[in-house]
Every structure is written in C-alpha cells, then in structure tokens.
Design an enzyme around this catalytic site. Structure first.
Site, short mmCIF file in Angstrom:
data_model
loop_
_atom_site.label_atom_id
_atom_site.label_comp_id
_atom_site.label_asym_id
_atom_site.label_seq_id
_atom_site.Cartn_x
_atom_site.Cartn_y
_atom_site.Cartn_z
N HIS A 362 23.03 36.35 17.28
CA HIS A 362 23.27 36.40 18.80
C HIS A 362 22.80 38.00 19.12
CE1 HIS A 362 26.74 33.27 18.77
NE2 HIS A 362 25.42 32.61 18.61
N ARG A 469 12.63 27.03 26.82
CA ARG A 469 12.98 26.99 25.37
C ARG A 469 14.46 26.41 25.83
NH1 ARG A 469 10.76 31.70 24.20
NH2 ARG A 469 8.81 31.52 22.65
N ARG A 505 10.79 22.27 27.85
CA ARG A 505 10.84 21.48 26.30
C ARG A 505 12.22 21.02 26.16
NH1 ARG A 505 9.12 25.17 21.41
NH2 ARG A 505 11.34 25.83 21.58
N GLU A 603 1.85 20.44 17.35
CA GLU A 603 2.36 21.74 16.42
C GLU A 603 2.39 21.40 15.29
OE1 GLU A 603 6.29 22.96 17.60
OE2 GLU A 603 6.78 20.89 18.59
N ASN A 626 2.43 28.79 16.51
CA ASN A 626 3.52 29.39 15.68
C ASN A 626 3.60 27.98 14.41
OD1 ASN A 626 3.43 31.34 17.45
ND2 ASN A 626 5.63 31.10 17.77
N ASP A 627 3.98 27.06 14.97
CA ASP A 627 4.39 25.89 13.97
C ASP A 627 3.06 25.20 13.50
OD1 ASP A 627 7.04 25.88 13.24
OD2 ASP A 627 7.53 24.74 15.10
N ARG A 637 6.22 31.88 7.68
CA ARG A 637 6.28 33.21 7.76
C ARG A 637 7.15 34.12 7.63
NH1 ARG A 637 5.04 34.09 14.35
NH2 ARG A 637 6.97 32.73 15.09
N CYS A 674 0.98 27.61 24.05
CA CYS A 674 2.10 28.48 24.28
C CYS A 674 2.69 29.10 22.94
CB CYS A 674 3.36 27.35 24.88
SG CYS A 674 3.58 25.90 23.73
#
Length: 756
Positions: A362, A469, A505, A603, A626-627, A637, A674
């Site tokens: 958080h 997201r 998404r 991805e 990224n994925d 990573r 993205c």
C-alpha cells in the site's frame, strides 16, 4: 551429512553479526569434517587481497591482519581457477606461500574451495590437516556444498559493508544496498528511522480477574485509534485521490468491532489482560500473512502489525515520540504503512526506503501517486546504523547508497537537477503532436490506475489512456467493489479524457497481484490462475465489471475494453460472448451505449504466434512488454538471482514485437504497446520504426518520449531498426541504440532510461 549441513546453515544464519557468523562457520565446518584447521579468507576489493577473516586452528592474532594477493599462494590459485584445489602436501606445490604469522607449519593436507555468488569470487574456504593426505570426494563435495549454501551470508555482508569496517575505518567507501524500485526518481537526504513506539513482542502474559474492565480499556483505545485513522485520512485528501484514500477505509474495517477487536475480546474473556490478548491476535495474523507465498497478501502483515502497535500505544497511554524531520528527509524503516507515511510533513519528504515490502505494498502505491522516489525490499540495510546519516535513493535502479563520495553525490545532484530541468523544458511540448521531423505521427497515451494519475496525464498532453489497470480499485479494498462503486470509479477515468479513448483492462489478478479477500495459493503463480483465466472461471465477477464499464461510458462513447493474459482464440471468443451479454443487459435497462471496441493483450508467446488469428476476431491488439519479455526469456525481473538477464532489447523480444505488428496490420487492426518499453525513449523509437500505432506509458515518461520522437526522422529510425534486427546480442543492441541516438542529439533524453 545433510542434517549436519542444515544445522550449520541455520546456526550461521541466526548469528547476531557477521564476525560471529564467520567464526561459527569456521568452527562448525572444522568439527563436521574432523579436520584440524578451517579458515575463511574473504576478498577485499578495495585492497585487491584475500584477508583471513576467521579461523579455527590457526593463530587468532592473525585474523584480520594476514592477507594474500589475488594471485598469491594456494588461496589465490583457488580464486583464479574458480574451482577446488585438493592437495596431499601443500608445501610441495610451487604456488604454496608460507605465512609464518598464522602458525600453519605442521599442516600438510590442503583443500580450498571458492565462495561464489552471482559469478563473483567472494572468498576462499580452506580446511587443513597435519597428515599428508588427499581429502576424499565426499569431503570435497561437502565443502563445496557448504560454501554454496553460505555464500549468500557472505554476499550480504559484502553488500552491507560490514565485512571490512574495522580494516577500512580510516577510509569509508560508498556502500550500495540493493532493493527494488517502489517509485522511480532520485533523492539525497538525511535518513530518519521510523520505528514503532511500542513493541508488541515485549508484552508479557498476565491474567486478569476483571474482564469487563479490560474490555472497556480496549474499547477506549479503539475509539482513539479509529479517530486517529480518520484524521490521517482527512489529511490525505490534500495529496491523494479517492482510490488511494480507500486504503484508510481498509484500516477502519479491520478495526471494526466485529473484525480484529472481536478476536482480542475473545482472548480477554479467556482471562488475558488487554495488551497480552492484543499481542496474541496480532502475532497470529502476522504469522499467517507472512507464511503466504503471495507477495500482496504478505504485505497485509505490515497493516496488521501497524494497527496492533497503534492500539497498544493507546492502551499503554504513552506519549508519542517527537520526531524531527529535516528539510530533505529520507524516511526509513522495516515496514512503513500508508498512515505512517501521512503522519510526516509532506513538503519535507524526499525519499522512502524499507527493508521489507514490494511494489505491491500500500505504501508503494501511495508513494508512486505522490511521486516520491522509493526503494523497497532493501533487506541488508542496517537501519540503526544509518539513522541520521545522509543517503542517496536511486529509485531508477532500486538502490540505496550510503557513505557516498563527493564525486558520487555530485553525480546524483546533477541527475536530480537534470531531471527537473529537463521536465521543465519539456512542458512546452505538451500541446504539440508526437510527430517526427518528416511528418510521421504516433499516438502517445498513458497507463493509469490511481486517480492521481489523471491530472498528471492531462497536464502532459496525453492522447487518452492505453491501459487503465482496473485491479487497483480492487486491491485497495477488503472486498469486491459493487457494480455501482465500479461505475463511479470508471466514470472518473472516462470523463476527463473524453473524447480520447480510455482502454480499460478487465480484472488482472494472479501472478504478483492478488486480493486479500480472494487468495490464490499456487507454487508457480506466474504460470497459474491469473488474468482472463480467473474471470472466465468467475463470470459473475467479469460481467459485473463489464456492466459497470458500459454504464460508466454513457454519454462519452470513449470506452475500449482489453482482455489480459489471452493464450488462445477460445478465451477471446468466450470473453467477447460475456461482454456482448453484459451489453445487451445494460441496453435492456435503458442505458444508451454503443458496443465498445474489444481488444486483447499480447503478453505471452502463445498469443504472439496467434496474433493474426486474434486480430481477425478482435478490434485491436496491445502488447504488454513487461510480461512478454519475462515469459520469452524465462526471467522474473524481481528475482535478484536472474534479474540481470531481463533485457527488453533481446533479439527474441524485438522480433516478437515486429511479428505482432505485421500480423495485426495485415488484418487492418491497430496495435499498440503498453509496457515499459513504450516509456523508454530508446525502445519507443524502435517500436515506432516497426509501425506501431500508439504507445502507452507512465505519465512521467510521456514528454520525454514525445521530445525524442520530434527530434528524429523515419528514415533514420528504419535504418537503425534494420541494423539491430541483424544483431544477436541484447546487450550489444542496447549499447548500439544508445550510441546512435546520442550521436543524433538525444543523449540527454536517454541518459536515465533505466528509470522504466
């Protein structure tokens, strides 16, 4: 032998400090192998020597004083060869170097093995014996195994700078502590250790007779803590959006009379005093959370621990410690919760570093929303030693630097100043198109998730949202948000960007993203139940979310829906069927919305090779680099053991990107990127040369990418692309691209491109 090995590793890991760990290591290995000597030589890189740091069997006064050059003696040979040396008679070996100070005269048998970590020799572990004999294979195998097991302890000591503190007392060298980037950016400031005023672990067990009086004390403490949280939430309104403020609602729900307090009351009724009952309940919850494999759920342990400390503080009625916050403050602690963050003056906060936690905590979510450079999970950071010291936070690479030289500090001051100057200079590009010198345009969009992302995105001239997201509103709650709650959240995203499109998404949980109220326990979560797999198995969740999106878009007509983790055509078709069903339902309810475009994220390798088939069935494709990079290279990573292998310029990644855009355009469908490659000016220009229609990135990178686009022409970019596609080494490609872009005058824009 396996039990012996396990006991040694456990004892060494539990040692109070590094010298004790080394001494214990030498003693236990000597005893386990039945030899007369066990010594540990560690490499001092600043002196380029191996220093005797622990020994059982040699003279104690030699420890810390005797050393050998990197190629000197048998110890040096073990390091050079990076393999064991096993000798029957060390004295007869031509490389033997006699050290009179150690008293090694009578020891003939010699076995030395390198201590290695991530390919580097950290030291040499040596056993010796009087008798001239060759150590057998089982003994050699044991020493190699124990060396490998204990290398992490020595590596941590190297990283913390604790190994040669006494030897280097006159010359303090910079010490770098590795963690993970929680929020990008750089900062220099004075460390302030934030530690709890109350220690739950020190609360003793006591029996009470007046149970009702203890419950009344607890109730009074809870009233004060709840008000404290409400006050912090009110302060947070000045710097955080509605979604981030929802974190405080989670705290208040945990403090609800029927939640954690109910368990404490039950313990009190068993005869325990309030403080002891609180400790038992908090310890049990913290233990359960910390034992979970899922990183997000582990973060909830910090929330429970923080609440426990606050309630204990009120129970014990202690006055709060007054902390002096310097003008440029680096907040430091094991766990720093979002409420703890809000307690300090925001204008003085320069950076944050924690020894626990991850990007999903958080606190990290709030730090990114506030734009504070943050490093999390910096496990080896000696908090007590660094309190009050000057630190450098490198949120670009996830590092903390102590004892910085004047040159290093000046370098980071330049980076910070350059970043501010560059961003100030780029502001004038806000309303100009992302267009090359020869007129080729590309659409630059933003990735969002927090409400605070909206203003920053619009201020930088974003042409819509390429990735919203939706899991973030789910993650900051302790239950699934209702359809109406989701509708209001999504409408707040759609409204400011209209008429530009907002690509939402659908719920993407699993992997490194989880919901505390919907736990997913798997041995390999990245190859498990995540993304579209979860929502297709739970259509009730999926349909409610899609209905909320559709209702939110009424009057704007700028919604696009994107499906995550698609690995087959069937998944895309099944999701489209559910979306169409939700659309018919809201139309029947009188909501006048058009059927929005539906796309899929590329991805995983499976979707790369089905790009054309998917493009035939959906309205657009978007590549999540990224994925995709992670799956193509089989590299996590966030795993320090292999993170150096994660390289977005790897030939496999570049060729996969080219294949996807070619297949999509053959079907006449738009395709975007993205992932983080879109926000890096160097890789963004290569992607543009491939023909992608849009790039979506963090708002902080948008103007930098726009500036890069406006300083090149397509002829140059296509030649550069063709040159790197012929290369077979990702490191070489990255260096070559940087060199060519620097020659083209873009050096200032790509200098800190590792910021992600």
């Amino acid at each position: 032998m396996l039990d012996t090995l396990r006991r040694i590793v456990q004892e060494v890991n539990n040692a109070p400090d590094i010298p004790s760990a080394l001494d214990l290591m030498a003693k236990r290995v000597r005893d386990a192998m039945g030899t007369e000597v066990c010594s540990i030589y560690l490499r001092n890189n600043s002196e380029e020597r191996y220093v005797l740091m622990a020994s059982e069997g040699l003279k104690r006064e030699a420890i810390g004083r005797v050393s050998l050059g990197l190629s000197e003696g048998l110890v040096g040979q073990v390091g050079l060869r990076e393999e064991p040396i096993n000798l029957e008679d060390a004295f007869s070996h031509p490389k033997f170097h006699y050290l009179a100070e150690t008293g090694e005269d009578p020891f003939h048998a010699f076995l030395g093995v390198p201590v290695m970590h991530h390919g580097d020799v950290l030291g040499i572990l040596v056993v010796q014996q009087r008798d001239a004999r060759r150590f057998d294979q089982s003994e050699e195998a044991f020493l190699v195994t124990i060396s490998a097991q204990l290398s992490a302890v020595i590596a941590h000591a190297h990283a913390s700078g604790a190994l040669f503190e006494q030897l280097d007392a006159h010359e303090k060298l910079p010490t770098i502590y590795d963690g993970q980037s929680g929020a990008s950016g750089a900062a220099i400031g004075q460390a302030v250790l934030l530690f709890p005023e109350t220690d739950l672990s020190s609360v003793p067990d006591r029996e009470v007779e007046d149970v009702n009086a203890e419950i009344a004390l607890l109730d009074e403490a809870l009233v004060r803590v709840r008000q404290e949280i409400r006050d912090l939430a009110e302060r947070a309104k000045k710097s955080l959006g509605a979604e981030e403020q929802a974190l405080f609602d989670v705290y208040l729900r945990m403090l609800d009379r029927h939640a954690l307090p109910a368990e404490v009351v039950a313990k009190i009724r068993e005869g325990h005093w309030a403080q002891g009952a609180l400790r038992m309940v908090v310890d049990a919850h913290v233990h359960n959370f910390e034992m979970m494999d899922d990183p997000y759920l582990r973060e909830r342990a910090a929330d429970v621990r923080d609440l426990g400390r606050r309630v204990l503080g009120q129970l014990q009625s202690r006055n709060r410690r007054q902390i002096e916050f310097p003008d440029a403050c680096i907040l430091m602690g094991e766990d720093i919760s979002a409420p703890m963050l809000m307690e300090m003056p925001q204008e003085r906060l320069a950076g944050i570093v924690t020894t626990r936690g991850s990007r999903n905590s958080h606190m990290a979510i709030v730090a990114r929303a506030m734009g504070i450079p943050t490093v999390v999970g910096c496990q080896n950071l000696p908090l007590k030693k660094l309190d009050g010291k000057e630190l450098i936070i490198d949120g670009f690479r996830g590092r903390v630097i102590a004892n910085a030289t004047a040159e290093l500090k000046e370098q980071f001051q330049d980076i910070i100043a350059e970043e501010k100057h560059l961003l100030a200079g780029l502001e004038k590009l806000r309303d100009l198109p992302a267009q090359t010198e020869d007129g080729q345009r590309i659409c630059l969009q933003v990735n969002t998730g927090l409400m605070t992302d909206i203003n920053r995105s619009i201020e930088r001239g974003a042409e819509g949202v390429g990735l919203y997201r939706t899991e973030i509103p789910f993650m900051v709650r302790d239950r699934f948000p209702s359809e109406e709650e989701q509708r209001l959240i999504y409408r707040e995203q759609l409204s400011p960007f209209a008429p530009h499109s907002v690509t939402m998404r659908t719920l993407d949980i699993g992997g490194d993203k989880a919901l505390s109220y919907f736990p997913i326990e798997e041995e390999n979560p990245f190859l498990g139940w995540r993304g579209i797999r979860v929502t297709l198995d739970h259509p009730e969740i999926f349909i409610v979310q899609v209905r909320a999106m559709l209702k939110a878009s009424e009057g704007f007509d700028n919604l696009r829906i994107m499906l995550p983790m698609i690995t087959s055509v069937f998944e895309a078709e099944e999701a489209q069927h559910l979306i169409h069903r939700a659309w018919l339902e809201v139309r029947e309810e009188g909501v006048d919305v058009a059927m929005p475009p539906v796309g899929v994220m590329i991805e995983v390798p499976a979707s790369v090779y089905q790009a054309r088939a998917l493009a035939q069935r959906v309205d657009f494709l978007s590549v999540g680099t990224n994925d995709l990079t992670q799956y193509l290279l089989a590299v996590d990573r966030n795993n320090r053991q292999v993170s150096d292998l994660y390289n977005s310029f790897h030939p496999a990644v570049l060729h996969a990107l080219l294949h996807v855009v070619e297949q999509a355009h053959e079907e006449g469908k738009p395709v975007s990127v993205c992932g983080e490659m879109a926000g890096d000016p160097a890789s963004a220009l290569l992607i543009m040369a491939m023909g992608y229609d849009a790039l979506s990135m963090n708002a902080s990178n948008l103007l930098r990418v726009k500036a890069a686009v406006r300083q090149v022409n397509m002829g140059f970019l296509r030649r550069l692309l063709n040159e790197v596609l012929a290369m077979d080494n990702g490191e070489v490609i990255a260096s070559y691209v940087d060199l060519q872009l620097t020659k083209a005058g873009l050096g200032e824009l790509i200098r800190h491109r590792k910021s992600g």
